[in-house]
Design a protein around this motif. Sequence first.
Motif, PDB file in Angstrom:
ATOM      1  N   VAL A  86       0.858  -1.189   0.000  1.00 34.02           N
ATOM      2  CA  VAL A  86       0.000   0.000   0.000  1.00 34.02           C
ATOM      3  C   VAL A  86       0.891   1.236   0.000  1.00 34.02           C
ATOM      4  CG1 VAL A  86      -1.920   1.203   1.116  1.00 34.02           C
ATOM      5  CG2 VAL A  86      -1.693  -1.280   1.381  1.00 34.02           C
ATOM      6  N   ASN A  87       1.128   1.800  -1.149  1.00 36.08           N
ATOM      7  CA  ASN A  87       1.913   3.031  -1.226  1.00 36.08           C
ATOM      8  C   ASN A  87       1.115   4.165  -0.589  1.00 36.08           C
ATOM      9  OD1 ASN A  87       4.129   1.889  -2.599  1.00 36.08           O
ATOM     10  ND2 ASN A  87       3.061   2.050  -4.555  1.00 36.08           N
ATOM     11  N   THR A  88       1.801   4.968   0.208  1.00 38.41           N
ATOM     12  CA  THR A  88       1.111   6.021   0.963  1.00 38.41           C
ATOM     13  C   THR A  88       1.935   7.302   0.934  1.00 38.41           C
ATOM     14  OG1 THR A  88       0.212   4.290   2.422  1.00 38.41           O
ATOM     15  CG2 THR A  88       0.040   6.571   3.188  1.00 38.41           C
ATOM     16  N   GLY A  89       1.456   8.284   0.175  1.00 38.73           N
ATOM     17  CA  GLY A  89       2.118   9.586   0.155  1.00 38.73           C
ATOM     18  C   GLY A  89       3.262   9.679  -0.843  1.00 38.73           C
ATOM     19  N   PRO A  90       3.818  10.904  -0.973  1.00 34.16           N
ATOM     20  CA  PRO A  90       4.777  11.208  -2.042  1.00 34.16           C
ATOM     21  C   PRO A  90       6.010  10.305  -2.085  1.00 34.16           C
ATOM     22  CG  PRO A  90       4.033  13.222  -0.983  1.00 34.16           C
ATOM     23  CD  PRO A  90       3.459  12.093  -0.193  1.00 34.16           C
ATOM     24  N   ASP A  91       6.681  10.061  -0.981  1.00 28.55           N
ATOM     25  CA  ASP A  91       7.913   9.270  -1.026  1.00 28.55           C
ATOM     26  C   ASP A  91       7.666   7.815  -1.419  1.00 28.55           C
ATOM     27  OD1 ASP A  91       9.708  11.260  -0.572  1.00 28.55           O
ATOM     28  OD2 ASP A  91      10.240  10.663   1.480  1.00 28.55           O
ATOM     29  N   SER A  92       6.439   7.342  -1.265  1.00 34.12           N
ATOM     30  CA  SER A  92       6.128   5.953  -1.653  1.00 34.12           C
ATOM     31  C   SER A  92       5.907   5.834  -3.146  1.00 34.12           C
ATOM     32  CB  SER A  92       4.866   5.483  -0.929  1.00 34.12           C
ATOM     33  OG  SER A  92       3.722   6.093  -1.512  1.00 34.12           O
ATOM     34  N   GLY A  93       5.698   6.988  -3.818  1.00 35.57           N
ATOM     35  CA  GLY A  93       5.362   6.962  -5.238  1.00 35.57           C
ATOM     36  C   GLY A  93       3.874   6.816  -5.493  1.00 35.57           C
ATOM     37  N   GLN A  94       3.037   7.023  -4.464  1.00 35.19           N
ATOM     38  CA  GLN A  94       1.592   6.917  -4.691  1.00 35.19           C
ATOM     39  C   GLN A  94       1.160   7.898  -5.776  1.00 35.19           C
ATOM     40  OE1 GLN A  94      -0.949   7.508  -1.225  1.00 35.19           O
ATOM     41  NE2 GLN A  94      -2.805   6.972  -2.390  1.00 35.19           N
ATOM     42  N   GLU A  95       0.508   7.363  -6.803  1.00 34.88           N
ATOM     43  CA  GLU A  95       0.047   8.179  -7.941  1.00 34.88           C
ATOM     44  C   GLU A  95      -1.459   8.378  -7.911  1.00 34.88           C
ATOM     45  OE1 GLU A  95       1.261   6.202 -11.491  1.00 34.88           O
ATOM     46  OE2 GLU A  95       3.390   6.660 -11.210  1.00 34.88           O
ATOM     47  N   VAL A  96      -2.181   7.357  -7.485  1.00 32.77           N
ATOM     48  CA  VAL A  96      -3.642   7.430  -7.490  1.00 32.77           C
ATOM     49  C   VAL A  96      -4.116   7.537  -6.045  1.00 32.77           C
ATOM     50  CG1 VAL A  96      -5.782   6.244  -8.113  1.00 32.77           C
ATOM     51  CG2 VAL A  96      -3.772   6.059  -9.613  1.00 32.77           C
ATOM     52  N   TYR A  97      -4.834   8.638  -5.769  1.00 34.49           N
ATOM     53  CA  TYR A  97      -5.268   8.895  -4.394  1.00 34.49           C
ATOM     54  C   TYR A  97      -6.680   8.351  -4.142  1.00 34.49           C
ATOM     55  CZ  TYR A  97      -0.945  10.873  -2.879  1.00 34.49           C
ATOM     56  OH  TYR A  97       0.375  10.991  -2.510  1.00 34.49           O
ATOM     57  N   HIS A  98      -6.829   7.062  -4.445  1.00 32.05           N
ATOM     58  CA  HIS A  98      -7.936   6.223  -3.966  1.00 32.05           C
ATOM     59  C   HIS A  98      -7.206   4.987  -3.460  1.00 32.05           C
ATOM     60  CE1 HIS A  98     -12.187   4.386  -4.593  1.00 32.05           C
ATOM     61  NE2 HIS A  98     -11.436   3.426  -4.032  1.00 32.05           N
ATOM     62  N   ILE A  99      -7.268   4.730  -2.169  1.00 29.79           N
ATOM     63  CA  ILE A  99      -6.431   3.687  -1.574  1.00 29.79           C
ATOM     64  C   ILE A  99      -6.541   2.380  -2.369  1.00 29.79           C
ATOM     65  CG2 ILE A  99      -8.176   2.875   0.086  1.00 29.79           C
ATOM     66  CD1 ILE A  99      -5.876   2.559   2.130  1.00 29.79           C
ATOM     67  N   HIS A 100      -5.394   1.751  -2.590  1.00 30.07           N
ATOM     68  CA  HIS A 100      -5.361   0.490  -3.330  1.00 30.07           C
ATOM     69  C   HIS A 100      -4.267  -0.386  -2.764  1.00 30.07           C
ATOM     70  CE1 HIS A 100      -3.078   3.637  -5.377  1.00 30.07           C
ATOM     71  NE2 HIS A 100      -2.191   2.705  -5.704  1.00 30.07           N
ATOM     72  N   PHE A 101      -4.528  -1.661  -2.764  1.00 29.72           N
ATOM     73  CA  PHE A 101      -3.588  -2.666  -2.288  1.00 29.72           C
ATOM     74  C   PHE A 101      -3.044  -3.368  -3.525  1.00 29.72           C
ATOM     75  CE2 PHE A 101      -4.710  -3.169   2.380  1.00 29.72           C
ATOM     76  CZ  PHE A 101      -5.589  -2.093   2.432  1.00 29.72           C
ATOM     77  N   HIS A 102      -1.739  -3.228  -3.781  1.00 35.62           N
ATOM     78  CA  HIS A 102      -1.119  -3.951  -4.896  1.00 35.62           C
ATOM     79  C   HIS A 102      -0.914  -5.405  -4.449  1.00 35.62           C
ATOM     80  CE1 HIS A 102       0.414  -0.334  -7.207  1.00 35.62           C
ATOM     81  NE2 HIS A 102       0.277   0.223  -6.025  1.00 35.62           N
ATOM     82  N   LEU A 103      -1.365  -6.338  -5.264  1.00 28.79           N
ATOM     83  CA  LEU A 103      -1.073  -7.760  -5.059  1.00 28.79           C
ATOM     84  C   LEU A 103      -0.105  -8.172  -6.171  1.00 28.79           C
ATOM     85  CD1 LEU A 103      -1.692 -10.617  -3.817  1.00 28.79           C
ATOM     86  CD2 LEU A 103      -3.547 -10.769  -5.496  1.00 28.79           C
TER      87      LEU A 103
END
Length: 114
Positions: A86-103
């Motif tokens: 779960v990328n969270t915030g700028p340093d994680s590289g989060q691009e889409v701001y609808h929470i998502h769990f990468h599997l």
Amino acid sequence: MSDCIFCKIIRKEIPARIVYEDEDILAFDDIRPQAPVHTLIIPKTHLSSLKEAELDQAGLLGKILIRAREIAGLKGIDSSGYRVVVNTGPDSGQEVYHIHFHLLGGRRLGWPPG
Ligand code: AMP
Ligand code: ZN
């Protein structure tokens, strides 16, 4: 959220390869896969990121983790193993701001992640 790309996928306004759906969550394949299996699992209610999550959403977010295990089974990677991110915030590289769990799975994943 009318202009959120993942809310549009939930409303079927833009296409996605849907892997799993129930009343609370939706899973679909990532458009730019980083592994042989790369599926995104999202809640159907809009939530920007883990940073905004409240305790009363713990059940929903926990359900996503349990469904991730089942979706890994559907994708045939439950025995070989997988990673849920779960990328969270700028340093994680989060691009889409609808929470998502990468599997992610289907190959040996490097650690630590880049
Ligand atoms: P993140 O960097 O954690 O915000 O991840 C966003 C992910 O959404 C990336 O892996 C993108 O490839 C993926 N993505 C963006 N738009 C779409 C789309 N329309 N359908 C499927 N995956 C998407
Ligand atoms: Zn959304």
